[in-house]
Design a protein around this motif. Structure first.
Motif, PDB file in Angstrom:
ATOM      1  N   ARG A  42       0.834  -1.214   0.000  1.00  0.00           N
ATOM      2  CA  ARG A  42       0.000   0.000   0.000  1.00  0.00           C
ATOM      3  C   ARG A  42       0.864   1.258   0.000  1.00  0.00           C
ATOM      4  NH1 ARG A  42      -2.977  -3.260   3.545  1.00  0.00           N
ATOM      5  NH2 ARG A  42      -2.028  -2.249   5.349  1.00  0.00           N
ATOM      6  N   ALA A  43       1.908   1.276   0.822  1.00  0.00           N
ATOM      7  CA  ALA A  43       2.785   2.446   0.887  1.00  0.00           C
ATOM      8  C   ALA A  43       3.540   2.643  -0.429  1.00  0.00           C
ATOM      9  CB  ALA A  43       3.769   2.303   2.041  1.00  0.00           C
ATOM     10  N   CYS A  44       3.977   1.568  -1.015  1.00  0.00           N
ATOM     11  CA  CYS A  44       4.691   1.627  -2.286  1.00  0.00           C
ATOM     12  C   CYS A  44       3.784   2.204  -3.379  1.00  0.00           C
ATOM     13  CB  CYS A  44       5.175   0.228  -2.665  1.00  0.00           C
ATOM     14  SG  CYS A  44       5.997   0.118  -4.264  1.00  0.00           S
TER      15      CYS A  44
ATOM     16  N   SER B 235       3.196   5.915  -3.036  1.00  0.00           N
ATOM     17  CA  SER B 235       4.358   6.799  -3.106  1.00  0.00           C
ATOM     18  C   SER B 235       4.384   7.546  -4.438  1.00  0.00           C
ATOM     19  CB  SER B 235       5.652   5.996  -2.929  1.00  0.00           C
ATOM     20  OG  SER B 235       5.976   5.310  -4.109  1.00  0.00           O
ATOM     21  N   PRO B 236       5.025   8.720  -4.453  1.00  0.00           N
ATOM     22  CA  PRO B 236       5.086   9.509  -5.686  1.00  0.00           C
ATOM     23  C   PRO B 236       6.207   9.081  -6.641  1.00  0.00           C
ATOM     24  CG  PRO B 236       6.096  10.718  -3.895  1.00  0.00           C
ATOM     25  CD  PRO B 236       5.547   9.440  -3.304  1.00  0.00           C
ATOM     26  N   ARG B 237       6.903   8.015  -6.332  1.00  0.00           N
ATOM     27  CA  ARG B 237       8.046   7.603  -7.162  1.00  0.00           C
ATOM     28  C   ARG B 237       7.595   7.151  -8.549  1.00  0.00           C
ATOM     29  NH1 ARG B 237      11.986   4.729  -2.774  1.00  0.00           N
ATOM     30  NH2 ARG B 237      11.880   6.444  -1.315  1.00  0.00           N
ATOM     31  N   LYS B 238       8.322   7.589  -9.561  1.00  0.00           N
ATOM     32  CA  LYS B 238       7.975   7.262 -10.943  1.00  0.00           C
ATOM     33  C   LYS B 238       8.261   5.804 -11.287  1.00  0.00           C
ATOM     34  CE  LYS B 238       8.782  11.931 -12.546  1.00  0.00           C
ATOM     35  NZ  LYS B 238       9.606  12.817 -13.350  1.00  0.00           N
ATOM     36  N   GLN B 239       9.230   5.181 -10.614  1.00  0.00           N
ATOM     37  CA  GLN B 239       9.643   3.822 -10.941  1.00  0.00           C
ATOM     38  C   GLN B 239       8.676   2.763 -10.442  1.00  0.00           C
ATOM     39  OE1 GLN B 239      11.294   5.953  -9.019  1.00  0.00           O
ATOM     40  NE2 GLN B 239      13.366   6.284  -9.757  1.00  0.00           N
ATOM     41  N   LYS B 240       7.715   3.140  -9.627  1.00  0.00           N
ATOM     42  CA  LYS B 240       6.823   2.142  -9.031  1.00  0.00           C
ATOM     43  C   LYS B 240       5.904   1.540 -10.088  1.00  0.00           C
ATOM     44  CE  LYS B 240       2.972   5.062  -7.973  1.00  0.00           C
ATOM     45  NZ  LYS B 240       2.375   5.976  -7.099  1.00  0.00           N
ATOM     46  N   SER B 241       5.468   0.343  -9.815  1.00  0.00           N
ATOM     47  CA  SER B 241       4.456  -0.330 -10.626  1.00  0.00           C
ATOM     48  C   SER B 241       3.714  -1.283  -9.695  1.00  0.00           C
ATOM     49  CB  SER B 241       5.088  -1.101 -11.785  1.00  0.00           C
ATOM     50  OG  SER B 241       5.800  -2.222 -11.305  1.00  0.00           O
ATOM     51  N   ILE B 242       2.558  -1.684 -10.113  1.00  0.00           N
ATOM     52  CA  ILE B 242       1.772  -2.602  -9.286  1.00  0.00           C
ATOM     53  C   ILE B 242       2.541  -3.896  -9.057  1.00  0.00           C
ATOM     54  CG2 ILE B 242      -0.327  -4.009  -9.246  1.00  0.00           C
ATOM     55  CD1 ILE B 242      -1.720  -1.638 -10.657  1.00  0.00           C
ATOM     56  N   SER B 243       3.181  -4.400 -10.103  1.00  0.00           N
ATOM     57  CA  SER B 243       3.909  -5.666  -9.962  1.00  0.00           C
ATOM     58  C   SER B 243       5.150  -5.504  -9.089  1.00  0.00           C
ATOM     59  CB  SER B 243       4.275  -6.237 -11.329  1.00  0.00           C
ATOM     60  OG  SER B 243       5.124  -5.347 -12.023  1.00  0.00           O
ATOM     61  N   LEU B 244       5.836  -4.373  -9.201  1.00  0.00           N
ATOM     62  CA  LEU B 244       7.013  -4.136  -8.363  1.00  0.00           C
ATOM     63  C   LEU B 244       6.609  -4.041  -6.898  1.00  0.00           C
ATOM     64  CD1 LEU B 244      10.024  -3.499  -7.946  1.00  0.00           C
ATOM     65  CD2 LEU B 244       9.462  -1.090  -8.376  1.00  0.00           C
TER      66      LEU B 244
ATOM     67  N   GLN C  53       6.829  -4.525   9.133  1.00  0.00           N
ATOM     68  CA  GLN C  53       6.327  -4.038   7.844  1.00  0.00           C
ATOM     69  C   GLN C  53       5.630  -2.688   8.004  1.00  0.00           C
ATOM     70  OE1 GLN C  53       4.074  -6.864   5.470  1.00  0.00           O
ATOM     71  NE2 GLN C  53       5.270  -8.541   6.328  1.00  0.00           N
ATOM     72  N   ARG C  54       4.833  -2.543   9.051  1.00  0.00           N
ATOM     73  CA  ARG C  54       4.157  -1.264   9.287  1.00  0.00           C
ATOM     74  C   ARG C  54       5.181  -0.157   9.561  1.00  0.00           C
ATOM     75  NH1 ARG C  54       0.768  -4.736  12.130  1.00  0.00           N
ATOM     76  NH2 ARG C  54       1.636  -4.080  14.121  1.00  0.00           N
ATOM     77  N   GLN C  55       6.210  -0.500  10.326  1.00  0.00           N
ATOM     78  CA  GLN C  55       7.253   0.473  10.614  1.00  0.00           C
ATOM     79  C   GLN C  55       7.977   0.874   9.321  1.00  0.00           C
ATOM     80  OE1 GLN C  55      10.027  -0.824  13.626  1.00  0.00           O
ATOM     81  NE2 GLN C  55      11.209   1.058  13.568  1.00  0.00           N
ATOM     82  N   ALA C  56       8.324  -0.096   8.510  1.00  0.00           N
ATOM     83  CA  ALA C  56       9.027   0.183   7.250  1.00  0.00           C
ATOM     84  C   ALA C  56       8.142   0.954   6.275  1.00  0.00           C
ATOM     85  CB  ALA C  56       9.497  -1.129   6.622  1.00  0.00           C
ATOM     86  N   ALA C  57       6.853   0.676   6.269  1.00  0.00           N
ATOM     87  CA  ALA C  57       5.930   1.356   5.355  1.00  0.00           C
ATOM     88  C   ALA C  57       5.901   2.861   5.630  1.00  0.00           C
ATOM     89  CB  ALA C  57       4.530   0.759   5.473  1.00  0.00           C
TER      90      ALA C  57
ATOM     91  N   PHE D 233       8.334   4.677   6.206  1.00  0.00           N
ATOM     92  CA  PHE D 233       9.485   5.303   5.560  1.00  0.00           C
ATOM     93  C   PHE D 233       9.125   5.853   4.184  1.00  0.00           C
ATOM     94  CE2 PHE D 233      12.563   2.228   7.929  1.00  0.00           C
ATOM     95  CZ  PHE D 233      12.309   2.875   9.121  1.00  0.00           C
ATOM     96  N   PHE D 234       8.124   5.275   3.519  1.00  0.00           N
ATOM     97  CA  PHE D 234       7.738   5.743   2.192  1.00  0.00           C
ATOM     98  C   PHE D 234       7.219   7.179   2.256  1.00  0.00           C
ATOM     99  CE2 PHE D 234       7.837   1.255   1.395  1.00  0.00           C
ATOM    100  CZ  PHE D 234       8.146   1.123   0.052  1.00  0.00           C
ATOM    101  N   SER D 235       6.458   7.501   3.293  1.00  0.00           N
ATOM    102  CA  SER D 235       5.885   8.844   3.404  1.00  0.00           C
ATOM    103  C   SER D 235       6.746   9.776   4.256  1.00  0.00           C
ATOM    104  CB  SER D 235       4.473   8.777   3.982  1.00  0.00           C
ATOM    105  OG  SER D 235       4.498   8.210   5.280  1.00  0.00           O
ATOM    106  N   ASP D 236       7.662   9.217   5.034  1.00  0.00           N
ATOM    107  CA  ASP D 236       8.508  10.022   5.914  1.00  0.00           C
ATOM    108  C   ASP D 236       9.935   9.470   5.905  1.00  0.00           C
ATOM    109  OD1 ASP D 236       9.559  11.693   7.833  1.00  0.00           O
ATOM    110  OD2 ASP D 236       8.311  10.952   9.481  1.00  0.00           O
TER     111      ASP D 236
END
Length: 104
Positions: free
Chosen positions: A30-32, A35-44, A61-65, A67-70
């Motif tokens: 969900r965090a991935c 995220s605003p990153r251009k390289q992301k894809s659903i499969s990635l 996992q919740r802690q690491a997630a 990191f995507f927004s902060d």
């Protein structure tokens, strides 16, 4: 007209499935995807989540997630002297290395 009918039929069958799929997505996925990153894809993002499922606890996992927004939170965790943060960071780095090798 035929295409519209097909779209309605398809939506009728697929829309009830969408909440189930969203509910099954993990915190990293969900965090991935958010995220605003251009390289992301659903499969990635799904691949990264699979690696997270095999490498990290749900709590980690919740802690690491977060990191995507902060990203600054990741830096604070990495530099922390708390033993729990140090253990988490080692596991997080191993997860990141494995995800990088696996999800190309």
């Amino acid at each position: 007209m035929k295409q519209a009918a097909h779209a309605v039929i398809l939506a009728t069958f697929l829309l009830p499935l969408l909440p189930v799929a969203a509910a099954q997505a993990g915190p990293i996925d969900r965090a991935c995807n958010a995220s605003p990153r251009k390289q992301k894809s659903i499969s990635l993002c799904a691949c990264i989540q699979r690696v997270a499922d095999a490498s990290l606890t749900r709590r980690e996992q919740r802690q690491a997630a977060r990191f995507f927004s902060d990203p600054h939170r990741a830096q604070e965790t990495r530099q922390s002297d708390r033993p729990g943060d140090e253990l988490f960071w080692k596991r997080y780095r191993a997860f990141g290395d494995l995800a990088e090798r696996t999800c190309r």
